[in-house]
Design an enzyme around this catalytic site. Structure first.
Site, PDB file in Angstrom:
ATOM      1  N   CYS A 280      87.141  30.859  18.953  1.00 32.73           N
ATOM      2  CA  CYS A 280      87.908  29.902  18.161  1.00 32.73           C
ATOM      3  C   CYS A 280      88.705  28.970  19.076  1.00 32.73           C
ATOM      4  CB  CYS A 280      88.856  30.617  17.199  1.00 32.73           C
ATOM      5  SG  CYS A 280      88.051  31.868  16.212  1.00 32.73           S
TER       6      CYS A 280
ATOM      7  N   CYS B  85      77.320  27.792  11.871  1.00 36.46           N
ATOM      8  CA  CYS B  85      77.990  28.782  11.037  1.00 36.46           C
ATOM      9  C   CYS B  85      79.141  28.192  10.255  1.00 36.46           C
ATOM     10  CB  CYS B  85      78.478  29.950  11.871  1.00 36.46           C
ATOM     11  SG  CYS B  85      79.852  29.522  12.897  1.00 36.46           S
TER      12      CYS B  85
HETATM   13  S1  FES Z   1      81.369  32.550  11.693  1.00 29.89           S
HETATM   14 FE1  FES Z   1      79.915  32.066  13.095  1.00 29.89          FE
HETATM   15  S2  FES Z   1      81.201  31.950  14.757  1.00 29.89           S
HETATM   16 FE2  FES Z   1      82.592  31.667  13.153  1.00 29.89          FE
HETATM   17  S1  FES Z   2      86.712  30.321  13.025  1.00 30.07           S
HETATM   18 FE1  FES Z   2      85.416  32.011  12.526  1.00 30.07          FE
HETATM   19  S2  FES Z   2      86.322  33.533  13.735  1.00 30.07           S
HETATM   20 FE2  FES Z   2      87.670  31.895  14.128  1.00 30.07          FE
END
Ligand code: FES
Ligand code: FES
Ligand SMILES: Cc1ncc(COP(=O)(O)O)c(C=O)c1O
Ligand SMILES: Cc1ncc(COP(=O)(O)O)c(C=O)c1O
Lengths: 159, 388, 388
Positions: free
Chosen positions: A105, A35
């Protein structure tokens, strides 16, 4: 709107230790490559084998940037064994809190740390499926550009 | 509350001071129930009728009774989709697109789960529909209910609604269009084009949040979504929100007077903003830029930076905008609109929507143009990908 | 606008000045969208949360998240009935009463038309339910959704909701109660009694028209009635009507502070009004008078005169009251509530509802008591039946 603690906001707005350490002793990349969130962590040891320098580069949201910044601060002054004890929960504690949806994150921080320590201990690149433990809420395939960077780092990209 | 430059008008707009002024008497004095028999309450009714006429005038509706007041754009969309399907009876074929607002996709997917056939049309990478596909689906032989938006909230891309309406009507279907983003921004006339149902939301045109309209062309059969009292000629129950109805009327009146001037004003500012950003930031692109668009909207992707981070840094300097980034949305899904347009992944995370209103000035644009390059450069410094 | 004595508070109430004051900043300054990422919009969210807490406090809800903001009492009723039935799946048995508001009867009859079994409970001539019937229906063996109001808008008669709730829950059903007329008038606590869903309407407690609440007890499954965005935790889409939500919060706060005092005040005035009218007018009777009632409501029938005529003569001297319900006024049908109570035909057409609020004074009552006998006498002079 996400509710961020002052500490998250501070580390986002004034990130500490940005960049890459020259001639690092440990170098790790982690992230949900599928992603696009990614974090590169590098560190260098100093006296008494304690981490003297730690730097990060992050492609991600404010929580990802703040988590990375916090992680570097937490690392400095620790031995590698001590550093290895730092969990993503510790990062969250350090920051006060993170919104539930943003916990991944901080997981990314822990993963980059693992990768960097592995690199330090073995001289090899961490080759675990990087997206394995990060819950990516997005869909689908990899982006070529990100794949390319990942390959540049000699890391395994997600399928 | 900090707010210096507000360029997020597709999310919501400032309530016009004239609108608030128009509403105040209906809080302080004329708070009666328009359904009451006494003069105090019943006398309020004529203000509702006046507002109805003003809304009708803005969209070129022939009969004020074609205007049904609802509580928001979402209610209008839900009512249109479910009400038209219900009134048609049987199991009509539903047609929509991948880029609709959640308030259309929600009821469409609900009905699909209940066994209705749903066709969701794709868009190309410029955000445009394939009209051949529209024709094909609308001629599928079954009765159809089509819900296809007029202007997209994220990119501003405008669909050719007159043409789409013709195709749907040729196929014998009912045609709903979500007009929430176009009404008040560009002149439209439902009288001249084959639209059965059209949704409007007040807070996109300087009326408050919590008032909407469903235009239903005379003769269009639609089951009420809120059943009960006889309000809105039995098509929408609930004691009328008199202040907001009056406020929406005022907002429509203002829009009609100002629209031409405002659209030109916004287009100029928008074009300057867009050109300035593209010139000052490498790796930026306009999503849907090549298509016919609303004059006030630009959706720009910045490679290798993340939208939430951009937004928060903009917020820090008093600029209000929005992003289609996954990391910013509660669901952590990147914008379904940008995905439908196959925006490359490196670009998907760093999309920012700037949407202007008549209240924006040249100085606002200068300020944004001053801040953006600095912020993008700063975030790229942090990014592991951008150092080549 | 002429208005001297307003005794039609079950139709709608004056917006409290404190409520309007609380709302104004959200028109003039804090008009941002609470879903926005920027501080200007997102910062508004906490005001919604505060309002949610105030509503929860008024009805004794344990968790503020049990409060879902809607656009009116009618929407809450529709959402409760249709949303509970849909979420339950299959074809639950619907239970309601003959004296419900149209916003409950509407969706019930709609579902009946779609093939659902509907049991409509009778009331006796005092307006009370037969609890044996409630038990019997709720034990019918099928999953049930029951919608039974707390206090009747026309007569003020109060149903024994705790007892009803127990019976419905024993039968394994979902219990919705229309609390529109009781909330803010008498203390209630949903925490202590088995209520799954409860409707509230702002304009019955000095908030504006166009805001409502559905209380949904934690764990109650309910399909959204307006689908789309993630607002109200995905249970009610549509950009939040921030000013009215804040206003309703304020109104609930005021109600909680004043309720005890106000209820006593209104009860005294109401009792004096009632006694005075019965003493001064022959052939008058209080509908539901023997039952437990709201303290502010009296519904009086005058033999051999017609309600509309009484109303218009009252209006002429500046008294605002109603006959039947405001919502039924379009239909010219005598009140379905009074018919359900088997009010004799000679009485059915001459019913007047006086409903008070904390703003009413002793002088208001004096004035009504002065006018009513004169008006009734005048109309009886005109009546062919009354000359005995
Ligand atoms: S957008 Fe996929 S988890 Fe951050
Ligand atoms: S990097 Fe995508 S939600 Fe934190
Ligand atoms: C008992 C009852 N239920 C529901 C409603 C509907 O509320 P609203 O007018 O807010 O839709 C009313 C009043 O109109 C009422 O008295
Ligand atoms: C295209 C479109 N449709 C529907 C809506 C929903 O309108 P509301 O927020 O009034 O429910 C919006 C805005 O939120 C929109 O942009």
């Amino acid at each position: 709107m996400w509710e961020y603690t002052d500490k998250v906001t501070d580390h986002f707005k004034n990130p500490r230790n940005v960049g890459a350490v020259e001639n690092p002793d440990g170098d790790g990349l982690a992230g949900s490559l599928a992603c696009g969130d990614a974090l590169r962590l590098t560190f260098k040891l100093g006296e008494e084998k304690k981490i003297a320098e730690a730097k990060f580069q992050t492609f991600g949201c404010a929580s990802a940037i703040a988590s990375s910044s916090a992680l570097t601060v937490m690392l400095i002054g620790k031995t590698v064994d001590e550093a290895d004890q730092i969990t993503n929960a510790d990062i969250i504690d350090y920051l006060g809190d993170l919104p539930k949806q943003k916990v991944h994150c901080s997981v990314m921080g822990r993963e980059a740390l693992e990768a960097a320590i592995y690199n330090y201990r073995t001289g090899k690149t961490f080759d675990k499926k990087l997206d394995g433990e990060v819950i990516c809420h997005c869909f689908g395939a990899t982006d070529k550009e990100i794949e390319k960077v990942a390959r540049g780092q000699k890391l395994t990209s997600a399928e | 509350m900090k707010q210096s430059v507000y360029v997020d008008n597709n999310a919501t707009t400032a309530v016009a001071p004239e609108v608030t002024e128009a509403m105040l008497p209906f809080f302080y004095e004329q708070w009666g129930n328009p359904s009451s028999m006494h003069t105090f309450g019943g006398g309020v009714k004529k203000h509702i009728d006046e507002a109805r006429e003003k809304v009708a005038a803005l969209i070129g509706a022939e009969h004020p009774n074609e205007i049904i007041f609802t509580s928001c754009g979402s209610e209008s969309d839900n009512m249109a989709v479910r009400g038209a399907v219900d009134a048609m009876g049987g199991h009509p074929h539903l047609i929509t697109t991948r880029v609709e607002h959640a308030a259309v996709l929600g009821p469409c997917h609900y009905l699909e789960d209940k066994g209705f056939r749903l066709s969701t049309l794709e868009v190309d990478d410029a955000g445009n529909l394939d009209m051949e596909q529209v024709r094909e689906k609308s001629m599928s032989g079954k009765a159809t209910v089509a819900s296809i938006m007029w202007a997209n909230n994220e990119t501003g891309v405008i669909f050719p609604v007159p043409e789409i309406g013709n195709l749907i009507k040729e196929g014998g279907g009912i045609f709903h269009t979500d007009g929430v983003q176009i009404v008040g921004k560009l002149p439209i006339s439902v009288k001249d084009i084959p639209v059965d149902l059209l949704s409007i939301s007040g807070h996109k045109l300087h009326a408050p949040k919590g008032i909407g309209v469903l235009y239903a062309q005379r003769g269009t059969k639609i089951t009420p979504h809120i059943m009960g009292g006889h309000q809105e000629r039995g098509r929408r129950a609930g004691t009328e929100n008199v202040p907001y109805i009056v406020g929406l009327g005022k907002a429509c009146e203002l829009a009609l007077q100002r629209m031409e001037h405002d659209a030109e004003h916004e287009r100029k500012l928008r074009d300057r903003l867009e050109a300035g950003i593209l010139a000052s930031c490498k790796g930026a692109r306009v999503n849907g830029g090549g298509s016919e668009r609303l004059p006030n909207t630009t959706n720009i992707s910045f490679e290798y930076v993340e939208g939430e981070a951009i937004l928060l840094m903009l917020d820090d300097v008093g600029i209000c905008a929005s992003t289609g980034s996954a990391c910013a949305s509660g669901s952590l899904e990147p914008s379904h609109v940008l995905r439908a347009m196959d925006v490359p992944r490196s670009m998907l995370h760093g999309s920012i929507r700037f949407s202007l209103s008549n209240y924006n000035t040249g100085e606002d644009i200068d300020y944004v143009l001053e801040q953006i390059p600095r912020i993008i450069a700063r975030l790229r410094e942090l990014s592991p990908f951008a150092n080549d």
